[in-house]
Design an enzyme around this catalytic site. Sequence first.
Site, PDB file in Angstrom:
ATOM      1  N   CYS A   2       0.835  -1.183   0.000  1.00  0.00           N
ATOM      2  CA  CYS A   2       0.000   0.000   0.000  1.00  0.00           C
ATOM      3  C   CYS A   2       0.875   1.240   0.000  1.00  0.00           C
ATOM      4  CB  CYS A   2      -0.897   0.000   1.233  1.00  0.00           C
ATOM      5  SG  CYS A   2      -1.828  -1.539   1.435  1.00  0.00           S
ATOM      6  N   ARG A  28       1.192   2.124  -6.158  1.00  0.00           N
ATOM      7  CA  ARG A  28       1.432   1.167  -5.073  1.00  0.00           C
ATOM      8  C   ARG A  28       0.155   0.459  -4.632  1.00  0.00           C
ATOM      9  NH1 ARG A  28       6.375   1.636  -2.369  1.00  0.00           N
ATOM     10  NH2 ARG A  28       5.444   0.471  -0.664  1.00  0.00           N
ATOM     11  N   TRP A  75      -3.650  -1.709  -1.525  1.00  0.00           N
ATOM     12  CA  TRP A  75      -3.593  -2.934  -2.319  1.00  0.00           C
ATOM     13  C   TRP A  75      -3.955  -4.051  -1.353  1.00  0.00           C
ATOM     14  CZ3 TRP A  75      -1.045  -7.633  -2.436  1.00  0.00           C
ATOM     15  CH2 TRP A  75      -1.072  -8.324  -3.657  1.00  0.00           C
ATOM     16  N   ASN A 101       0.995   0.008   6.113  1.00  0.00           N
ATOM     17  CA  ASN A 101       1.457  -0.788   4.985  1.00  0.00           C
ATOM     18  C   ASN A 101       2.191  -1.986   5.540  1.00  0.00           C
ATOM     19  OD1 ASN A 101       2.377  -1.742   2.514  1.00  0.00           O
ATOM     20  ND2 ASN A 101       4.051  -0.275   2.370  1.00  0.00           N
ATOM     21  N   GLY A 102       1.880  -3.186   5.031  1.00  0.00           N
ATOM     22  CA  GLY A 102       2.544  -4.391   5.515  1.00  0.00           C
ATOM     23  C   GLY A 102       1.526  -5.401   6.025  1.00  0.00           C
ATOM     24  N   GLU A 480      10.612 -12.596 -19.856  1.00  0.00           N
ATOM     25  CA  GLU A 480      10.193 -11.223 -19.580  1.00  0.00           C
ATOM     26  C   GLU A 480       9.128 -10.762 -20.559  1.00  0.00           C
ATOM     27  OE1 GLU A 480       9.967  -7.328 -18.000  1.00  0.00           O
ATOM     28  OE2 GLU A 480      10.457  -9.302 -17.205  1.00  0.00           O
ATOM     29  N   LYS A 484       5.450  -9.470 -19.304  1.00  0.00           N
ATOM     30  CA  LYS A 484       4.855  -8.184 -19.655  1.00  0.00           C
ATOM     31  C   LYS A 484       3.499  -8.375 -20.318  1.00  0.00           C
ATOM     32  CE  LYS A 484       7.496  -5.410 -18.029  1.00  0.00           C
ATOM     33  NZ  LYS A 484       7.600  -6.476 -17.058  1.00  0.00           N
ATOM     34  N   GLU A 487       0.775  -9.620 -17.772  1.00  0.00           N
ATOM     35  CA  GLU A 487       0.407  -8.774 -16.642  1.00  0.00           C
ATOM     36  C   GLU A 487      -0.385  -7.541 -17.046  1.00  0.00           C
ATOM     37  OE1 GLU A 487       3.775  -7.491 -14.353  1.00  0.00           O
ATOM     38  OE2 GLU A 487       4.896  -6.805 -16.089  1.00  0.00           O
ATOM     39  N   HIS A 503       9.735 -30.705 -25.424  1.00  0.00           N
ATOM     40  CA  HIS A 503       9.633 -31.552 -24.238  1.00  0.00           C
ATOM     41  C   HIS A 503       8.345 -31.293 -23.456  1.00  0.00           C
ATOM     42  CE1 HIS A 503      13.641 -33.134 -24.792  1.00  0.00           C
ATOM     43  NE2 HIS A 503      14.105 -31.903 -24.944  1.00  0.00           N
ATOM     44  N   LYS A 601       3.178  -1.991  -7.676  1.00  0.00           N
ATOM     45  CA  LYS A 601       4.539  -1.737  -8.137  1.00  0.00           C
ATOM     46  C   LYS A 601       5.590  -2.303  -7.187  1.00  0.00           C
ATOM     47  CE  LYS A 601       7.697   0.193 -10.750  1.00  0.00           C
ATOM     48  NZ  LYS A 601       7.977  -0.398 -12.069  1.00  0.00           N
TER      49      LYS A 601
END
Length: 606
Positions: A2, A28, A75, A101-102, A480, A484, A487, A503, A601
């Site tokens: 957050c 955030r 968040w 936050n946490g 990567e 991208k 997400e 495989h 983020k």
Amino acid sequence: MCGIIARIGETDDAVDELLVGLENLEYRGYDSAGLAVKNGRGPTVFKREGQISNLKDLLANEVPSGELGIGHTRWSTHGPPTDENAHPHTGCSDRVAVVHNGIIENHDALRTELSERGHYFKSDTDTEVIPHLVEEHLADGATPEQAFRRTVQRLSGSYAIAMLVDESDAIYATRSGSPLVLGVREGKYYLASDVPAFLDFTDEVIFLDDGDVVVLEPGHHEITTLDGEPIERPTQTIDWDPEDAGKGAYDHYMLKEIHEQPTSLRQTLRGRADPVTGDIHLEDFPPGTFEDVERVQFVACGTSYHAGLVGSNFIGSRGLPSQTFLASEYAVSRPPVDENTLVIGVTQSGETADTLAALREAKDGGARTLAVTNVVGSTAARECDDALFIRAGPEIGVAATKTFSSQVVSLSLLGERLVRDVVGHRSEGITDVLSALSDLPDHVQQILDYSKAHRIAKQYHDSEAYFFIGRGSVFPVALEGALKFKEISYEHAEGFAAGELKHGPLALVTPATPVFAVFTGRHDQKTLSNVKEVEARGAPVVAVTSDANEAVVQHANDVLTIPETHPDVAGILANVQLQLLSYHAAEQLDRPIDKPRNLAKSVTVE
């Protein structure tokens, strides 16, 4: 994950500045937002589920005045995004307002204990136990500061907390495992989870350490330990322009930051490498710095993990034993380390909880630690033995773009320093690599000017899934590229080592699953064989390669072109094309590109 903002000053425009801070922190968390303001009476709380615009609508008719206040953008971790679960939280009497936050790991036990003593709870959050505990200590005769300290002593977990109390015109705050930074301006103070929150108001900052307790009053601040011992923390000037953290003329932060890569790469490279002489000049790492290192381990998460894979490939191929680990796994199952092991934590923010936990685990095992980060003063930079800054500038978009490029370049330069110190000689052909790195900003600009990614994204927008393949140094680029894509577009995307297709993953390939294959000029024939396997199943192939690679171009349905360059650098250019592809795919699907669902983020919880 957050965002916290707090402000105290001698003018009564706290709400206006808190809203600016919340908007700057929205990357955030954007499940809900709220603030509490105080001016001669108890905290007045305003909060709403959804984006900050909902909170602004609530305040549209009358903006309350106040000299001090706290704000929060959420968040969700405990409880869904609702008005009740939004911060700030209060206790039974509304005398105390708290943002957090946490994660409070012992919140269940505390909630049960408080409920048995008659407290009632309005939310599902772990945070709400904090104001109830403070209220109890106030009722027992403690001062607000004493009540805050005694409450913090009861908490287990990770947290950054800011608090207002009816009886006091001060802000009380602390941190443990979650970031919190103090902004200093004549007559005013700001607290935030991240510097961009208050860059509009000041660039003078004090980075707080775990266990610091801050008491803010107009024109005065005090930092102490939890036991009350005074602490001196230096004030630093942040070299970021407020405009760097804005969108400017771009529709999205992500697109702006993709286009900032020529500039950020120049900043990363500036003064650090000479392509003519082959010299490496890393500020804090002169020759011989790493001569005692025998092995290297990278720990990272998400995009930073992919950058770590590139770094590991670079130095491993040059004779230095190297591995890359997911930080979340490393923290619970650490491989053997000793004093000759260098553990490199790659983290854009320097606050990623899993990476910090892995670095601490490595340090406990006797290893030397080094942070590769974007943020001066971050927890990783302060806790590690050494730090290398990627100098990419602020990145606001949740989907990392320019920081990946700058991480890879920084790790390449650091890798060459390591190879020279440990292996004992320069890498073969290193002047060619450095020359390609010096050309990189201009080559990226060429891609930005001429990319066909928009057309390619439109052509394949209705596909069932999207696969990305690469070999060697560009296997991480395939990972990567898929990350991208998934997400921000919410479409199914997977990255594979090119040789692994046969495989198992080949079973997923159909004419409705385009395959994006990355070529560098190294191992291309083997990757081309994998492309032929895909084509035999009817899947369209988009090659990411240079025009000079005629054998590859002839076999592809479409091409995303990159300038011809050294194989060790080609992956960075390929990644820019894949960033643009993901952006345009998401744009055509009308996704919230800067605020992808369920993501934030800076991930400051494990």
